[in-house]
Scaffold this active site. Structure first.
Site, mmCIF file in Angstrom:
data_model
loop_
_atom_site.group_PDB
_atom_site.id
_atom_site.type_symbol
_atom_site.label_atom_id
_atom_site.label_comp_id
_atom_site.label_asym_id
_atom_site.label_seq_id
_atom_site.Cartn_x
_atom_site.Cartn_y
_atom_site.Cartn_z
ATOM 1 C CG PHE A 40 -2.401 2.733 5.814
ATOM 2 C CD1 PHE A 40 -2.527 3.500 6.963
ATOM 3 C CD2 PHE A 40 -2.921 3.235 4.631
ATOM 4 C CE1 PHE A 40 -3.157 4.732 6.932
ATOM 5 C CE2 PHE A 40 -3.549 4.461 4.589
ATOM 6 C CZ PHE A 40 -3.672 5.219 5.753
ATOM 7 C CB THR A 72 -0.928 0.012 1.223
ATOM 8 O OG1 THR A 72 -1.714 -1.184 1.222
ATOM 9 C CG2 THR A 72 -1.853 1.215 1.210
ATOM 10 C CD GLU A 73 3.637 2.877 -3.745
ATOM 11 O OE1 GLU A 73 3.303 3.841 -4.468
ATOM 12 O OE2 GLU A 73 4.550 2.083 -4.041
ATOM 13 N N GLY A 81 -24.660 -3.495 27.557
ATOM 14 C CA GLY A 81 -25.191 -2.212 27.995
ATOM 15 C C GLY A 81 -24.064 -1.250 28.330
ATOM 16 C CB THR A 97 -12.808 -1.169 1.483
ATOM 17 O OG1 THR A 97 -13.160 -1.042 0.096
ATOM 18 C CG2 THR A 97 -11.607 -0.284 1.786
ATOM 19 C CB SER A 98 -17.036 -3.939 2.942
ATOM 20 O OG SER A 98 -16.634 -4.551 4.161
ATOM 21 C CD GLU A 156 -4.951 -9.079 4.171
ATOM 22 O OE1 GLU A 156 -5.447 -10.063 3.607
ATOM 23 O OE2 GLU A 156 -4.178 -9.149 5.128
#
Length: 384
Positions: free
Chosen positions: A155, A125-126, A339, A366-367, A364
């Site tokens: 990251f 990643t960059e 709670g 995103t959704s 890895e």
């Protein structure tokens, strides 16, 4: 594919006992200090946890994909720092070598990664190459028997503690996208430096930082597979397996959070009876247990398909997408079942787990990227 049921059951039992007896008691300490204690790292090394997926020929356990995901579900029933400390060696940190490395390269690095002597990580990643992973700007210019790397990665999990980096860089000037990308094994040196660990929402104890290359000289023998221009293909091999691994690592925390929530609602009384007796609480329990079962079933089936040699690009993407989203939903329900005690760190670890698992839906892929990838692969299949 399970090669020996008895051996696997013994390993899983060992992992389960380790997580509950040795890791759970120090989770608060790890979160407070933001570091995994050296003595715990030594324990992980002695137990062989760094070498789960590294072939036996190089000192690892050589777990099949099915064995790996089953063990990962046990190991990850803990704060994320535990699996992150060993996870890069059992996944993205070593898998490029396992998949495409030359025999000489495997002999040079894998045995030391299997023992945990070396910690590996993937530097892909960059700043301008995140979801668009092929938009790599880091360059590797050939200079005699060396390559000279320049650029920045961001990251990168375990970068501050890593000794070896799987680095994707552009070896062919003027290329774009996945063309002209190559993979290197780069050891920490004067030309490779890492930034200070980020301050993060969660996952304390799992250091993440930038990686900088400034005229970093890498010998040609460190070009993975000895071939230029196939780095992106190597990364995709890594990610297809790692997405199954990560899906399992998303499922373990969900199991742990539901276990904690069940313990709480069966002890906590309101209106003269345990909170677990109330039907709306039972609905959250039912939804959580059902989704955990669905994720586990998906992951095991996809792992078996990979062990059979089938293409799992689609199923791996579906597993990562579903399991990471599922884990987020279980975390939210767990806070609700606890709670106020789920929101306050003094009363339960649930608020920490809730923060920790939020990242699963981002890294890895995103959704949203996985949704696009799944649809693309499905439509491509229908077109055929």
């Amino acid at each position: 594919m399970i090669r020996n049921n008895e051996n696997l059951e013994t390993l899983i039992a060992d992992v389960r006992a380790f997580v509950r007896e040795q890791w759970h008691p120090i989770e608060e300490q790890v979160a407070r200090d933001d570091v995994v204690p050296p003595e715990m790292v030594d324990t992980l090394r002695r137990k062989g946890y760094f070498g789960w997926s590294i072939p036996e020929a190089y000192g690892g356990l050589g777990l099949t994909t099915e064995e790996l995901v089953l063990c990962a579900m046990e190991l990850s029933q803990a704060s994320v720092a535990l699996r992150a400390r060993v996870g890069t060696n059992t996944g993205i940190g070593s898998e490029a070598l396992v998949a495409d490395g030359t025999e000489e390269q495997k002999q040079r690095w894998l045995p030391r990664m299997a023992t945990g002597e070396l910690t590996g990580c993937l530097a892909l990643t960059e700043p301008e190459a995140g979801s668009e992973a092929s938009n790599v700007q880091t360059t590797a210019r050939k200079d005699g028997d060396y390559y000279v790397l320049n650029g920045t990665k961001c990251f990168i999990t375990n970068a501050p503690v890593a000794n070896v980096f799987t680095v994707i860089a552009r070896t062919e000037e003027g290329t774009q996208g996945s063309t002209g990308l190559s993979a290197f094994l780069v050891e920490r040196s004067e030309g490779l430096t890492t930034g200070e660990p980020y301050r993060k929402m969660g996952q304390a104890g799992s250091p993440v930082s930038d990686v900088y290359f400034k005229d970093c000289r890498v010998h040609a023998s460190q070009l993975i597979g000895g071939r230029e221009g196939v780095g992106f293909q190597t990364v995709m091999k890594v990610l297809n397996k790692q997405r199954l691994h990560l899906a399992a690592l998303c499922t373990g925390p969900a199991m742990r959070m539901l276990e904690l929530a069940l313990g709480y609602v069966t002890r906590r009384s309101q209106f003269g009876q345990p909170v677990a007796n109330f039907q709306l609480v039972q609905a959250m329990i039912a939804d959580s247990r059902t989704e955990i079962f669905a994720a586990r079933s998906m992951i095991v089936e996809a792992a078996r398909a990979r062990d059979r040699g089938e293409d799992v690009a689609l199923s791996a993407s579906m597993c990562k997408y579903f399991a990471s989203e599922m884990c987020g939903r279980v975390a939210d329900r767990a806070v609700q079942m606890f709670g106020g005690s789920g929101y306050v760190a003094d009363f339960s670890p649930i608020e920490r787990y809730y923060r920790d698992v939020r990242l699963f839906r981002l890294y890895e892929g995103t959704s949203q990227i996985h949704q696009l990838n799944i649809a693309k692969l499905v439509l491509r299949g229908e077109g055929k």
